[in-house]
Motif scaffolding. Structure first.
Motif, PDB file in Angstrom:
ATOM      1  N   ARG A 192       0.836  -1.207   0.000  1.00 30.59           N
ATOM      2  CA  ARG A 192       0.000   0.000   0.000  1.00 30.59           C
ATOM      3  C   ARG A 192       0.865   1.249   0.000  1.00 30.59           C
ATOM      4  NH1 ARG A 192      -4.465   0.270   4.377  1.00 30.59           N
ATOM      5  NH2 ARG A 192      -4.956   2.128   3.158  1.00 30.59           N
ATOM      6  N   GLY A 193       1.964   1.231   0.754  1.00 28.49           N
ATOM      7  CA  GLY A 193       2.868   2.371   0.745  1.00 28.49           C
ATOM      8  C   GLY A 193       3.493   2.577  -0.623  1.00 28.49           C
ATOM      9  N   ALA A 194       3.892   1.479  -1.274  1.00 22.98           N
ATOM     10  CA  ALA A 194       4.465   1.567  -2.612  1.00 22.98           C
ATOM     11  C   ALA A 194       3.430   2.073  -3.618  1.00 22.98           C
ATOM     12  CB  ALA A 194       5.008   0.208  -3.048  1.00 22.98           C
ATOM     13  N   GLU A 195       2.188   1.635  -3.452  1.00 22.53           N
ATOM     14  CA  GLU A 195       1.117   2.085  -4.351  1.00 22.53           C
ATOM     15  C   GLU A 195       0.889   3.588  -4.205  1.00 22.53           C
ATOM     16  OE1 GLU A 195      -2.151   2.418  -6.934  1.00 22.53           O
ATOM     17  OE2 GLU A 195      -0.541   0.945  -6.775  1.00 22.53           O
ATOM     18  N   LEU A 196       0.908   4.089  -2.961  1.00 26.64           N
ATOM     19  CA  LEU A 196       0.737   5.526  -2.763  1.00 26.64           C
ATOM     20  C   LEU A 196       1.890   6.305  -3.381  1.00 26.64           C
ATOM     21  CD1 LEU A 196      -0.643   5.728   0.893  1.00 26.64           C
ATOM     22  CD2 LEU A 196      -1.872   6.164  -1.236  1.00 26.64           C
ATOM     23  N   ALA A 197       3.106   5.766  -3.263  1.00 28.62           N
ATOM     24  CA  ALA A 197       4.255   6.431  -3.876  1.00 28.62           C
ATOM     25  C   ALA A 197       4.091   6.503  -5.390  1.00 28.62           C
ATOM     26  CB  ALA A 197       5.544   5.694  -3.505  1.00 28.62           C
ATOM     27  N   ALA A 198       3.593   5.427  -5.992  1.00 25.39           N
ATOM     28  CA  ALA A 198       3.378   5.412  -7.439  1.00 25.39           C
ATOM     29  C   ALA A 198       2.274   6.390  -7.834  1.00 25.39           C
ATOM     30  CB  ALA A 198       3.031   3.997  -7.900  1.00 25.39           C
ATOM     31  N   ARG A 199       1.194   6.424  -7.044  1.00 20.87           N
ATOM     32  CA  ARG A 199       0.107   7.343  -7.362  1.00 20.87           C
ATOM     33  C   ARG A 199       0.564   8.793  -7.250  1.00 20.87           C
ATOM     34  NH1 ARG A 199      -5.524   5.059  -4.701  1.00 20.87           N
ATOM     35  NH2 ARG A 199      -5.516   2.994  -5.685  1.00 20.87           N
ATOM     36  N   TRP A 200       1.415   9.068  -6.271  1.00 20.15           N
ATOM     37  CA  TRP A 200       1.977  10.412  -6.105  1.00 20.15           C
ATOM     38  C   TRP A 200       2.717  10.807  -7.388  1.00 20.15           C
ATOM     39  CZ3 TRP A 200       2.455  13.529  -1.471  1.00 20.15           C
ATOM     40  CH2 TRP A 200       3.294  14.642  -1.614  1.00 20.15           C
ATOM     41  N   THR A 201       3.523   9.872  -7.903  1.00 22.90           N
ATOM     42  CA  THR A 201       4.285  10.140  -9.118  1.00 22.90           C
ATOM     43  C   THR A 201       3.355  10.415 -10.293  1.00 22.90           C
ATOM     44  OG1 THR A 201       6.102   8.741  -8.341  1.00 22.90           O
ATOM     45  CG2 THR A 201       5.989   9.171 -10.710  1.00 22.90           C
ATOM     46  N   GLU A 202       2.351   9.572 -10.482  1.00 22.04           N
ATOM     47  CA  GLU A 202       1.399   9.756 -11.581  1.00 22.04           C
ATOM     48  C   GLU A 202       0.674  11.089 -11.461  1.00 22.04           C
ATOM     49  OE1 GLU A 202      -0.346   5.726 -13.380  1.00 22.04           O
ATOM     50  OE2 GLU A 202      -0.886   6.026 -11.276  1.00 22.04           O
ATOM     51  N   SER A 203       0.226  11.401 -10.264  1.00 21.99           N
ATOM     52  CA  SER A 203      -0.530  12.630 -10.057  1.00 21.99           C
ATOM     53  C   SER A 203       0.321  13.850 -10.369  1.00 21.99           C
ATOM     54  CB  SER A 203      -1.037  12.692  -8.614  1.00 21.99           C
ATOM     55  OG  SER A 203      -1.670  13.924  -8.343  1.00 21.99           O
ATOM     56  N   MET A 204       1.566  13.833  -9.924  1.00 25.01           N
ATOM     57  CA  MET A 204       2.442  14.980 -10.151  1.00 25.01           C
ATOM     58  C   MET A 204       2.698  15.193 -11.646  1.00 25.01           C
ATOM     59  SD  MET A 204       6.240  15.694  -8.685  1.00 25.01           S
ATOM     60  CE  MET A 204       6.911  14.586  -9.917  1.00 25.01           C
ATOM     61  N   LEU A 205       2.849  14.085 -12.389  1.00 24.11           N
ATOM     62  CA  LEU A 205       3.124  14.194 -13.816  1.00 24.11           C
ATOM     63  C   LEU A 205       1.890  14.601 -14.618  1.00 24.11           C
ATOM     64  CD1 LEU A 205       5.413  11.077 -14.333  1.00 24.11           C
ATOM     65  CD2 LEU A 205       6.087  13.481 -14.482  1.00 24.11           C
ATOM     66  N   ASP A 206       0.717  14.191 -14.162  1.00 26.89           N
ATOM     67  CA  ASP A 206      -0.502  14.433 -14.926  1.00 26.89           C
ATOM     68  C   ASP A 206      -1.260  15.687 -14.493  1.00 26.89           C
ATOM     69  OD1 ASP A 206       0.094  12.129 -16.296  1.00 26.89           O
ATOM     70  OD2 ASP A 206      -1.269  10.864 -15.138  1.00 26.89           O
ATOM     71  N   ASP A 207      -0.906  16.235 -13.335  1.00 29.72           N
ATOM     72  CA  ASP A 207      -1.579  17.423 -12.831  1.00 29.72           C
ATOM     73  C   ASP A 207      -0.986  18.661 -13.504  1.00 29.72           C
ATOM     74  OD1 ASP A 207      -2.725  19.494 -11.457  1.00 29.72           O
ATOM     75  OD2 ASP A 207      -2.136  18.797  -9.463  1.00 29.72           O
ATOM     76  N   SER A 208      -1.796  19.363 -14.270  1.00 27.89           N
ATOM     77  CA  SER A 208      -1.297  20.539 -14.992  1.00 27.89           C
ATOM     78  C   SER A 208      -0.890  21.669 -14.057  1.00 27.89           C
ATOM     79  CB  SER A 208      -2.376  21.051 -15.960  1.00 27.89           C
ATOM     80  OG  SER A 208      -3.547  21.440 -15.251  1.00 27.89           O
ATOM     81  N   LYS A 209      -1.278  21.579 -12.788  1.00 21.34           N
ATOM     82  CA  LYS A 209      -0.919  22.601 -11.804  1.00 21.34           C
ATOM     83  C   LYS A 209       0.108  22.084 -10.777  1.00 21.34           C
ATOM     84  CE  LYS A 209      -3.778  25.729 -13.392  1.00 21.34           C
ATOM     85  NZ  LYS A 209      -3.270  26.973 -14.035  1.00 21.34           N
ATOM     86  N   SER A 210       0.778  21.016 -11.093  1.00 20.45           N
ATOM     87  CA  SER A 210       1.754  20.463 -10.131  1.00 20.45           C
ATOM     88  C   SER A 210       3.017  21.298 -10.057  1.00 20.45           C
ATOM     89  CB  SER A 210       2.119  19.034 -10.525  1.00 20.45           C
ATOM     90  OG  SER A 210       2.873  19.013 -11.727  1.00 20.45           O
ATOM     91  N   GLY A 211       3.253  22.123 -11.074  1.00 20.52           N
ATOM     92  CA  GLY A 211       4.476  22.912 -11.100  1.00 20.52           C
ATOM     93  C   GLY A 211       5.673  22.142 -11.623  1.00 20.52           C
ATOM     94  N   VAL A 212       5.441  20.926 -12.121  1.00 23.37           N
ATOM     95  CA  VAL A 212       6.528  20.096 -12.636  1.00 23.37           C
ATOM     96  C   VAL A 212       6.355  19.948 -14.148  1.00 23.37           C
ATOM     97  CG1 VAL A 212       7.627  17.830 -12.561  1.00 23.37           C
ATOM     98  CG2 VAL A 212       6.729  18.854 -10.463  1.00 23.37           C
ATOM     99  N   PRO A 213       7.217  20.544 -14.942  1.00 26.31           N
ATOM    100  CA  PRO A 213       7.109  20.391 -16.389  1.00 26.31           C
ATOM    101  C   PRO A 213       7.519  18.994 -16.824  1.00 26.31           C
ATOM    102  CG  PRO A 213       9.091  21.613 -15.830  1.00 26.31           C
ATOM    103  CD  PRO A 213       8.330  21.415 -14.538  1.00 26.31           C
ATOM    104  N   ALA A 214       7.209  18.643 -18.049  1.00 28.76           N
ATOM    105  CA  ALA A 214       7.585  17.330 -18.568  1.00 28.76           C
ATOM    106  C   ALA A 214       9.094  17.146 -18.418  1.00 28.76           C
ATOM    107  CB  ALA A 214       7.174  17.204 -20.025  1.00 28.76           C
ATOM    108  N   PRO A 215       9.528  16.060 -17.770  1.00 30.53           N
ATOM    109  CA  PRO A 215      10.947  15.894 -17.469  1.00 30.53           C
ATOM    110  C   PRO A 215      11.712  15.225 -18.609  1.00 30.53           C
ATOM    111  CG  PRO A 215       9.706  14.161 -16.411  1.00 30.53           C
ATOM    112  CD  PRO A 215       8.705  15.031 -17.120  1.00 30.53           C
ATOM    113  N   ALA A 216      13.026  15.373 -18.553  1.00 31.53           N
ATOM    114  CA  ALA A 216      13.902  14.709 -19.524  1.00 31.53           C
ATOM    115  C   ALA A 216      14.093  13.243 -19.186  1.00 31.53           C
ATOM    116  CB  ALA A 216      15.255  15.410 -19.569  1.00 31.53           C
ATOM    117  N   GLY A 217      13.951  12.879 -17.915  1.00 32.80           N
ATOM    118  CA  GLY A 217      14.143  11.488 -17.532  1.00 32.80           C
ATOM    119  C   GLY A 217      13.867  11.278 -16.061  1.00 32.80           C
TER     120      GLY A 217
END
Length: 544
Positions: A192-217
């Motif tokens: 469950r902890g690993a799943e939350l970490a993965a969801r955090w990553t997905e949310s940050m990348l897909d949220d247009s207001k996350s403040g994180v632009p598309a990364p190089a890697g």
């Protein structure tokens, strides 16, 4: 060989003189020499002999560089063959028979589906330079600048590598949670902890207001070494691969320390079946000599000539030693040996945890092992003049499940879990049983067998976790505070008993074991015995 008494110190004048001159002449930035005041003069396999005549079992192995231990015959033979042949020792990036043999052997070991489309860049002879090359590569290939990296990461000491590491400041890197059980950032660990970490990553990348632009890697260690020996769950690694592939983000696997059989697979990504876009390799690939490369998918090969270079990227002796090492590990199935012996050593260390409340967690993969030391009586800093601590104390006293020393049962979700199966582990209610011998630790049954998800909370009572409090209306399952002073004392006591270990983790409270893949069963028993004796002595001294 079992050692229960410290080896007498026979200190020579030459030994002391060398150490004095080192202290007077060398930089204040020196590290290992401070905690390990020894002067090695001879070494073979796992054994180092110091100028003072004392012998040591080396569980540091050049921070994981010495896959075959010191001066292995196949390595020495390969080096002598180059020296005796009259071949040039320095050729920049020109083609040579030695380089061709190394590249051929390296590609033979790469994960399936990767070697067929791989390209290799020889870098300056350090892992940190290979990381720099990998970051340049993905930025050139994608036209993007930002990076995704993880809390607790360590990728080297140069500027770009430091940006991607856990202690960075003012960087172009978005920091993501790295899953772990004992100090899970979400307080639950396991799948469950690993799943939350993965969801955090997905949310940050897909949220247009996350403040994180598309990364190089994205750069990730399959096992965080300096971060405290934290193996990434296989399912989480596959999830990171899916997330990055779906969004066109190159995945960089940093295998500088985990590669060449260290974790029980030739490359640590093979545990999860993940095929990265980029592999960063160094340490053991040079067979004890400096060598670093980046191996990557051919469609990323768009950088211009000279985009990354280095004077010493043509180290012929390192390539010969590296080819011999890679072949020996492959032909003798030393990765499988590391998996088997590592499992038994891990079980032995966990049985040691049954004897000491100061061991908060034992973890690792293959022959990359860690013991996190904690302060079982530690408290968090008081909040609002101590009200929070007083409330925590009242909560403990009101808890009918609390034991005499303040410990409580935990829910299945907060119980410690096996890093690979994801199932909770049990911890015996009676913690201080009869001491076990090193042989029993090495060969005995696993003290934390996996349990089904339906087990009750009482069956998962975790004496490593801090009490469960509800003064603020939320469940509290934080682990005990780290104990860096105890860890340093254990390291000193290990050295007195002829055992060299490293410290790592967020607060240097994790005792790390990185023995060579050639370690024997007898040496493994001696390592556990000496570590147990050192822990006993350090613990007694701390309790006085």
């Amino acid at each position: 060989m079992a050692v229960t008494e410290p080896v007498p110190a026979v200190v020579s004048a030459a030994h002391e003189g060398i150490l004095r001159r080192q202290s007077a002449r060398e930089s204040a930035a020196r590290t290992y020499a401070r905690a390990l005041p020894i002067v090695p003069v001879r070494a073979r396999g796992m054994t180092i002999e110091g100028a003072d005549g004392q012998r040591y079992l080396d569980c540091l192995s050049g921070a994981g560089t010495l896959a075959l231990g010191h001066n292995h015959p196949v390595v020495l033979e390969a080096i002598r063959a180059v020296l005796d042949s009259g071949a040039p020792l320095h050729v920049l990036d020109l083609a040579t028979p030695v380089k061709d043999a190394f590249t051929t052997e390296l590609f033979r070991t790469l994960p399936r589906g990767f070697a067929e489309r791989a390209r290799v860049q020889f870098c300056g002879p350090a892992g940190t330079d290979a990381v720099e090359a990998a970051l340049k590569l993905v930025r050139a290939a994608t036209g993007r600048e930002g990076l995704l990296a993880f809390t607790g990461a360590y990728h080297g000491m140069t500027a770009g590598a430091l940006e991607a590491s856990g202690g960075a400041r003012d960087v172009r890197v978005a920091r993501l949670p790295y899953p772990q059980d004992y100090r899970c950032p979400f307080g639950i660990g396991g799948p469950r902890g690993a799943e939350l970490a993965a969801r955090w990553t997905e949310s940050m990348l897909d949220d247009s207001k996350s403040g994180v632009p598309a990364p190089a890697g994205m750069i990730v260690e399959p096992v965080q070494g300096e971060g405290g020996v934290l193996p990434a769950p296989d399912a989480w690694m596959r999830r990171m691969r899916d997330i990055t592939a779906a969004r066109g983000i190159p995945l960089i696997a940093d295998e500088v320390q985990t590669g060449v059989g260290r974790t029980g697979a030739f490359w640590a990504v093979e545990h999860s079946g993940v095929v990265p876009d980029v592999l960063v390799l160094s340490k053991a690939i040079g067979g004890s000599l400096p060598l670093a490369v980046v191996v990557y998918r051919d469609d990323l090969d768009v950088w211009p000539p000279g985009a990354h270079a280095g004077t010493f990227r043509g180290n012929q002796l390192a390539m010969a030693a590296g080819a011999a090492t890679l072949a020996h590990v492959r032909e003798n199935r030393l990765a499988e040996r590391a998996a088997d012996l590592g499992t038994r050593m891990l079980a032995g260390l966990r049985s040691l945890a049954h004897e000491y409340t100061s061991i908060g967690d034992v973890r690792g993969r293959g022959l990359m092992l860690g013991v996190e030391l904690v302060d079982p009586s530690g408290r968090q800093p008081a909040l609002n003049g101590g009200d929070f601590e007083q409330a925590r104390g009242a909560s403990r006293n009101d808890d009918p499940s609390a034991s005499a020393d303040g410990r409580t049962g935990t829910t299945p979700d907060s119980a410690p879990r096996d890093h690979h199966s994801g199932f909770p582990r049990t911890v015996p209610a009676a913690r201080r049983g009869r001491p076990r011998t090193a042989d029993a630790r090495l060969d005995g049954a696993h003290p934390h067998p996996p349990q089904p998800d339906g087990a009750t909370a009482g069956e998962h009572a975790d004496l490593h976790q801090r009490p469960s409090d509800t003064a603020h209306g939320l469940p509290e399952s934080r682990p005990h505070p780290p104990a860096p002073e105890l860890a340093a004392a254990v390291q000193r006591e290990c050295l007195r008993r002829g055992l060299i270990v490293e410290l790592g983790g967020r607060h240097s409270s994790v005792v790390r074991l990185l023995p060579p893949l050639t370690i024997t069963d007898e040496q493994a028993t001696a390592v556990l015995d000496r570590l147990a004796d050192a822990l006993a002595t350090a613990t007694r001294a701390q309790q006085r």
